[in-house]
Design an enzyme around this catalytic site. Sequence first.
Site, mmCIF file in Angstrom:
data_model
loop_
_atom_site.group_PDB
_atom_site.id
_atom_site.type_symbol
_atom_site.label_atom_id
_atom_site.label_comp_id
_atom_site.label_asym_id
_atom_site.label_seq_id
_atom_site.Cartn_x
_atom_site.Cartn_y
_atom_site.Cartn_z
ATOM 1 N N ASP A 292 57.380 37.053 41.009
ATOM 2 C CA ASP A 292 56.304 36.390 41.743
ATOM 3 C C ASP A 292 55.011 37.203 41.695
ATOM 4 O OD1 ASP A 292 55.477 34.325 43.736
ATOM 5 O OD2 ASP A 292 55.194 36.102 44.975
ATOM 6 N N GLU A 334 55.546 34.858 36.451
ATOM 7 C CA GLU A 334 54.683 33.878 37.135
ATOM 8 C C GLU A 334 53.260 34.406 37.103
ATOM 9 O OE1 GLU A 334 52.730 31.868 40.758
ATOM 10 O OE2 GLU A 334 53.536 33.873 40.908
ATOM 11 N N ARG A 523 49.361 22.817 49.940
ATOM 12 C CA ARG A 523 50.466 22.747 48.974
ATOM 13 C C ARG A 523 51.699 22.078 49.577
ATOM 14 N NH1 ARG A 523 50.938 28.888 47.428
ATOM 15 N NH2 ARG A 523 50.453 28.988 49.647
HETATM 16 C C1 GLC Z 1 53.269 32.892 44.067
HETATM 17 C C2 GLC Z 1 53.957 31.728 44.733
HETATM 18 C C3 GLC Z 1 53.072 31.176 45.792
HETATM 19 C C4 GLC Z 1 52.761 32.251 46.775
HETATM 20 C C5 GLC Z 1 52.212 33.493 46.091
HETATM 21 C C6 GLC Z 1 52.283 34.673 46.991
HETATM 22 O O1 GLC Z 1 52.146 32.518 43.406
HETATM 23 O O2 GLC Z 1 54.286 30.761 43.786
HETATM 24 O O3 GLC Z 1 53.673 30.080 46.425
HETATM 25 O O4 GLC Z 1 51.811 31.784 47.683
HETATM 26 O O5 GLC Z 1 52.956 33.854 44.979
HETATM 27 O O6 GLC Z 1 53.596 35.145 47.087
HETATM 28 C C1 GLC Z 2 46.788 31.979 42.394
HETATM 29 C C2 GLC Z 2 47.626 33.075 41.893
HETATM 30 C C3 GLC Z 2 49.033 32.601 41.717
HETATM 31 C C4 GLC Z 2 49.528 31.843 42.914
HETATM 32 C C5 GLC Z 2 48.586 30.819 43.366
HETATM 33 C C6 GLC Z 2 49.045 30.258 44.670
HETATM 34 O O1 GLC Z 2 46.606 31.031 41.411
HETATM 35 O O2 GLC Z 2 47.136 33.553 40.672
HETATM 36 O O3 GLC Z 2 49.834 33.684 41.477
HETATM 37 O O4 GLC Z 2 50.673 31.137 42.597
HETATM 38 O O5 GLC Z 2 47.346 31.383 43.530
HETATM 39 O O6 GLC Z 2 48.170 29.263 45.031
#
Ligand code: GLC
Ligand code: GLC
Length: 642
Positions: A292, A334, A523
């Site tokens: 993540d 990710e 979201r």
């Molecule tokens: C990742 C997850 C997102 C979360 C963020 C912080 O991007 O997909 O849902 O808000 O990390 O952990």
């Molecule tokens: C941004 C971050 C990503 C996260 C997202 C959550 O795009 O780069 O890691 O999932 O925010 O909204």
Amino acid sequence: MQKTTTQLLENPELLGVESQKTLKRLSSSLKTTAKDSWNELQLRLEQQLPVLLELYLSLYGDHYDCYYQLEQLLKILAKSSAQRPEYLRQQDNEPQNWHKTSHALGAACYVDLFAKDFQGLTQRIPYLKQSGINYLHLMPLFKAPEPNSDGGYAVSDYRSTMPKLGSMQQLAELMQQLHQQGIKPVLDFVFNHTSDEHRWAEKAKAGDAEYRDFYFFLTEQERDQFAPSLREIFPEIRRGCFTQDKSSGLWIWTTFNSFQWDLNYANPAVFNAMAEEMLFLANQGASVLRLDALAFVWKQAGTNCENLPQAHTLIKAFNAVARIAAPALQFKSEAIVHPDEVVKYIAPEECQLSYNPLLMALLWESLATRKTSLLTESLRKRFAIDPHCSWVNYIRCHDDIGWTFDDNIAWQLGINPDHHRQFLNQFYTGQFAGSFASGVPFQQNPVTGDCRVAGMLASLAGVEKAEIDKNPTHLQHALQRIYLLNAVILSIGGLPLLYMGDELGLKNDYSYLLDPAKKDDSRWVNRVAVTDKQLAQATTTDSLSGQIYQQLQQLIQTRASLPVLGSGTTEILQDHNPHLFIYQRQLDDKRLVAVVNFSEHPQHCESLSGPLWFDELTVQKLPAGPLQLLPYQVLWLSPRPE
Ligand code: GLC
Ligand code: GLC
């Protein structure tokens, strides 16, 4: 004579010698700890320790206690190795290329929304199997602050689950059962931050110096060395990336929400502690860990603190840890960042799998514009990856859609990237005249004007609006868009990932607006519950859900019958028709060309000639003359035998 870090890093041979010495010195104590796993562990240490040592030294070589910490890490490896269940140890000796076949199919779900709890999920296994799913990402399910935990992405304890879902023991049993049913379980490794209720954070709050060093507690001056160059991720929730600690007045680094405290990986004790948590999760049965927010894990003043070289070194070090103590484990990246940065995380020694946010965003972009030039040009540049790794191709996930394409490519095509992003946001939030989409804006930044979009597949593709307008033609188009998107992710190369609920065409759920803990995070509009009744609709075509599901199933089954859609290469092709997206898959002497019409009007394709091809989707030979495509049609073309 003792070697310096620099000498070691410059000379691989010396690294090998040093690793051997370290192993020899520690082997009897490691052997006792590793118990019956020692033989395997020893072998892997012999191969991988030089790799780990190099990475560890380049991160922590100038730390006064680097070697002490390294020894601690080796003990963690031995302990975790001893705890690894037998069935996983068997998998450790098998090649992990399961994502390279044409029946590999992923899905992601929140346990509570999809099945209430772990036990409920067990009962949903037949549905998963019937749907062809063999990779299941269970969204964050760890102990987390109540009522808001950023959808579980603020973890208070990596070894406890949310009580409402069941116990860690039940989760481990569920994962073993998934394995038995041929489904790879995937968990999150939320390693950029913990929640502010994690015991490390609690200790830090209480002033414990050892645990303060787990996080960033910065003076105002220190904070200001970093602050100006950072991107704000959740600007609607809180401006900036720091949160003031009430008792000390110091500033804590919080890239996401204020209750998500970024870990300080410049401290080797943090690496060790998280490596131990990571191996714990692997030993519960996770085949893949989703790394993540991995772009943010290393900070350096004067940079934007995203995608730094040390972030890569760090992930490679975690990977080396996995290769030694849980070799079957794979990582999924990710990285929702610039496409040039996304691909840098993908390598056998870093992340073997990666979300493909470029494809995701540009599929939506092409549906809005009915033009495919940005999609085609971008993927021509950024689709090829190491053949041992796989893209995870998705249409929607639990997060927002960010328009992360390469500005230079846009400019080359005469597209102003900022204006285009504004257009896309307007389009997908339904504010642009003639838009088919019902999305919701996410995290509008008042300073930069930046914004992202949230919504379920069906709502973004036009089902919601067409139903409100009672317009059967528009509804038909919406269904065709859903089919088109699914057809692309199932054929372009990589592991397709469905977002549970989308396979049934479930629409946005606006009830989050009534929940004070959710209403500020749009979201939640695309985190919907799936009921038994909805699942039951899958089996007949009486309902819209059933139709969407059945069409998807037809695609899944056709794909499974075509090995060329599993492994093999992808080449993005070009045609004069600006509405078509064309790519070729190749595996040995097998070939398949996919032609996709992104417009609601019929199109023809000059570069391919009908009679040479057979369409796998309609199971038909094509007529003579240039290729004709119906509105939104997708063709999967195999060369016709001579
Ligand atoms: C990742 C997850 C997102 C979360 C963020 C912080 O991007 O997909 O849902 O808000 O990390 O952990
Ligand atoms: C941004 C971050 C990503 C996260 C997202 C959550 O795009 O780069 O890691 O999932 O925010 O909204």
